[in-house]
Design an enzyme around this catalytic site. Structure first.
Site, mmCIF file in Angstrom:
data_model
loop_
_atom_site.group_PDB
_atom_site.id
_atom_site.type_symbol
_atom_site.label_atom_id
_atom_site.label_comp_id
_atom_site.label_asym_id
_atom_site.label_seq_id
_atom_site.Cartn_x
_atom_site.Cartn_y
_atom_site.Cartn_z
ATOM 1 N N GLU A 87 -12.529 -9.545 -11.072
ATOM 2 C CA GLU A 87 -11.514 -8.534 -10.768
ATOM 3 C C GLU A 87 -12.163 -7.168 -10.628
ATOM 4 O O GLU A 87 -13.159 -6.864 -11.299
ATOM 5 C CB GLU A 87 -10.485 -8.476 -11.902
ATOM 6 C CG GLU A 87 -9.178 -9.193 -11.618
ATOM 7 C CD GLU A 87 -8.302 -8.489 -10.589
ATOM 8 O OE1 GLU A 87 -8.816 -7.761 -9.725
ATOM 9 O OE2 GLU A 87 -7.091 -8.690 -10.662
ATOM 10 N N ASP A 88 -11.587 -6.333 -9.785
ATOM 11 C CA ASP A 88 -12.091 -4.970 -9.667
ATOM 12 C C ASP A 88 -11.628 -4.110 -10.838
ATOM 13 O O ASP A 88 -12.391 -3.296 -11.367
ATOM 14 C CB ASP A 88 -11.664 -4.331 -8.332
ATOM 15 C CG ASP A 88 -10.175 -4.437 -8.079
ATOM 16 O OD1 ASP A 88 -9.549 -5.406 -8.568
ATOM 17 O OD2 ASP A 88 -9.621 -3.567 -7.399
ATOM 18 N N ASP A 93 -5.583 -3.063 -15.469
ATOM 19 C CA ASP A 93 -4.730 -1.936 -15.795
ATOM 20 C C ASP A 93 -3.799 -2.413 -16.924
ATOM 21 O O ASP A 93 -4.192 -2.431 -18.083
ATOM 22 C CB ASP A 93 -3.995 -1.562 -14.498
ATOM 23 C CG ASP A 93 -3.302 -0.223 -14.551
ATOM 24 O OD1 ASP A 93 -2.972 0.225 -15.649
ATOM 25 O OD2 ASP A 93 -3.081 0.380 -13.498
ATOM 26 N N PHE A 99 -6.451 7.736 -11.431
ATOM 27 C CA PHE A 99 -6.340 6.871 -10.253
ATOM 28 C C PHE A 99 -7.684 6.873 -9.529
ATOM 29 O O PHE A 99 -8.130 7.902 -9.037
ATOM 30 C CB PHE A 99 -5.225 7.370 -9.330
ATOM 31 C CG PHE A 99 -4.772 6.309 -8.366
ATOM 32 C CD1 PHE A 99 -3.582 5.624 -8.574
ATOM 33 C CD2 PHE A 99 -5.557 5.971 -7.259
ATOM 34 C CE1 PHE A 99 -3.176 4.619 -7.701
ATOM 35 C CE2 PHE A 99 -5.160 4.972 -6.379
ATOM 36 C CZ PHE A 99 -3.972 4.297 -6.602
ATOM 37 N N ARG A 159 -11.175 1.679 0.526
ATOM 38 C CA ARG A 159 -11.793 0.455 0.004
ATOM 39 C C ARG A 159 -13.281 0.398 0.356
ATOM 40 O O ARG A 159 -14.068 -0.191 -0.368
ATOM 41 C CB ARG A 159 -11.111 -0.789 0.584
ATOM 42 C CG ARG A 159 -9.742 -1.087 0.026
ATOM 43 C CD ARG A 159 -9.360 -2.530 0.301
ATOM 44 N NE ARG A 159 -7.920 -2.732 0.269
ATOM 45 C CZ ARG A 159 -7.216 -2.981 -0.826
ATOM 46 N NH1 ARG A 159 -7.820 -3.036 -1.986
ATOM 47 N NH2 ARG A 159 -5.909 -3.156 -0.766
HETATM 48 C C1 PRP Z 1 -4.962 -4.173 -8.588
HETATM 49 C C2 PRP Z 1 -6.210 -4.856 -9.104
HETATM 50 C C3 PRP Z 1 -5.690 -5.932 -10.003
HETATM 51 C C4 PRP Z 1 -4.387 -5.348 -10.513
HETATM 52 C C5 PRP Z 1 -4.591 -4.870 -11.920
HETATM 53 O O1 PRP Z 1 -4.486 -4.867 -7.496
HETATM 54 O O2 PRP Z 1 -6.998 -5.366 -8.066
HETATM 55 O O3 PRP Z 1 -5.461 -7.133 -9.304
HETATM 56 O O4 PRP Z 1 -4.041 -4.250 -9.669
HETATM 57 O O5 PRP Z 1 -3.402 -4.339 -12.442
HETATM 58 P P1 PRP Z 1 -2.700 -4.942 -13.727
HETATM 59 O O6 PRP Z 1 -3.750 -5.125 -14.787
HETATM 60 O O7 PRP Z 1 -1.695 -3.852 -14.088
HETATM 61 O O8 PRP Z 1 -2.016 -6.216 -13.356
HETATM 62 P P2 PRP Z 1 -3.420 -4.252 -6.453
HETATM 63 O O9 PRP Z 1 -2.032 -4.685 -6.852
HETATM 64 O O10 PRP Z 1 -3.657 -2.778 -6.314
HETATM 65 O O11 PRP Z 1 -3.763 -5.023 -5.106
HETATM 66 P P3 PRP Z 1 -5.135 -5.016 -4.260
HETATM 67 O O12 PRP Z 1 -6.181 -5.670 -5.135
HETATM 68 O O13 PRP Z 1 -4.815 -5.838 -3.061
HETATM 69 O O14 PRP Z 1 -5.475 -3.590 -3.920
#
Ligand code: PRP
Length: 183
Positions: free
Chosen positions: A103-104, A107, A156, A169
């Protein structure tokens, strides 16, 4: 992310491309050490993890696989509802495999909690999590994290796969979005 919204304005660099590369190299070596004589399957989470997963995959540099899953969580006004939905699935079976979710960012922890539950039902041999950025202060759901790149403050961030309205990105550094200039 909303349609037709602007890119906001970039603030300071939080983690430079050099720091990211060095840390990804360390994470790759740690995984290689922990998975000696095994062939882990890295599962990147679309879309944010595409850049990290491809760099980490090369840094692991041992026989291993790479696949992707898509998930989305959305609600009113584009804010996360906490309800996570699978939008695209793996292309291979993970039964009996050593799986590492890549995962990137974590949150609230809801996405990763959902993915862990979902993947565990498929009977992998082991299931671990490698995350580049951990926004610890925002956590709502406790999830075990095996490999962490950087703990970051509650700001952010964009770049290295992370976006704002679809922008940034492909930025090589990880930067903070200027909160006074968000459109
Ligand atoms: C981001 C990130 C995780 C998620 C983390 O994805 O890549 O998958 O949010 O948040 P959390 O811990 O509150 O669940 P995003 O919904 O921004 O989609 P993306 O990866 O396509 O940009």
């Amino acid at each position: 992310m909303g349609q037709g919204l602007g890119p906001g304005r970039l603030g300071r660099v939080l983690i430079s491309r050099g720091e990211v590369a060095a840390r990804v190299g360390e994470l790759g070596r740690a995984i290689r050490r922990d998975y000696t004589k095994r062939s882990p399957l890295l599962v990147g989470v679309l879309k944010g993890a595409i850049v990290f997963a491809s760099d980490l995959f090369r840094a692991v540099s041992q026989p291993s696989g790479l696949d992707f899953m898509g998930v989305s969580s959305y609600g009113a006004g584009g804010h996360s509802s906490g309800i996570v939905r699978l939008t695209s699935d793996l292309s291979v079976s993970i039964e009996g495999r050593d799986v590492i979710i890549v995962e990137d960012i974590i949150d609230t922890g809801r996405t990763i909690a959902y993915l862990r539950r979902n993947l565990a039902t498929r009977h992998p041999r082991s299931l671990a999590l490698c995350v580049l950025l951990d926004k610890v202060a925002r956590r709502e759901v406790e999830v075990p994290v095996d490999y962490v790149g950087f703990a970051i403050p509650d700001e952010f961030v964009v770049g290295y796969g992370l976006d704002y309205n679809g922008f940034y990105r492909n930025l090589r550094d990880i930067a903070v979005l200027d909160p006074t200039a968000v459109s």
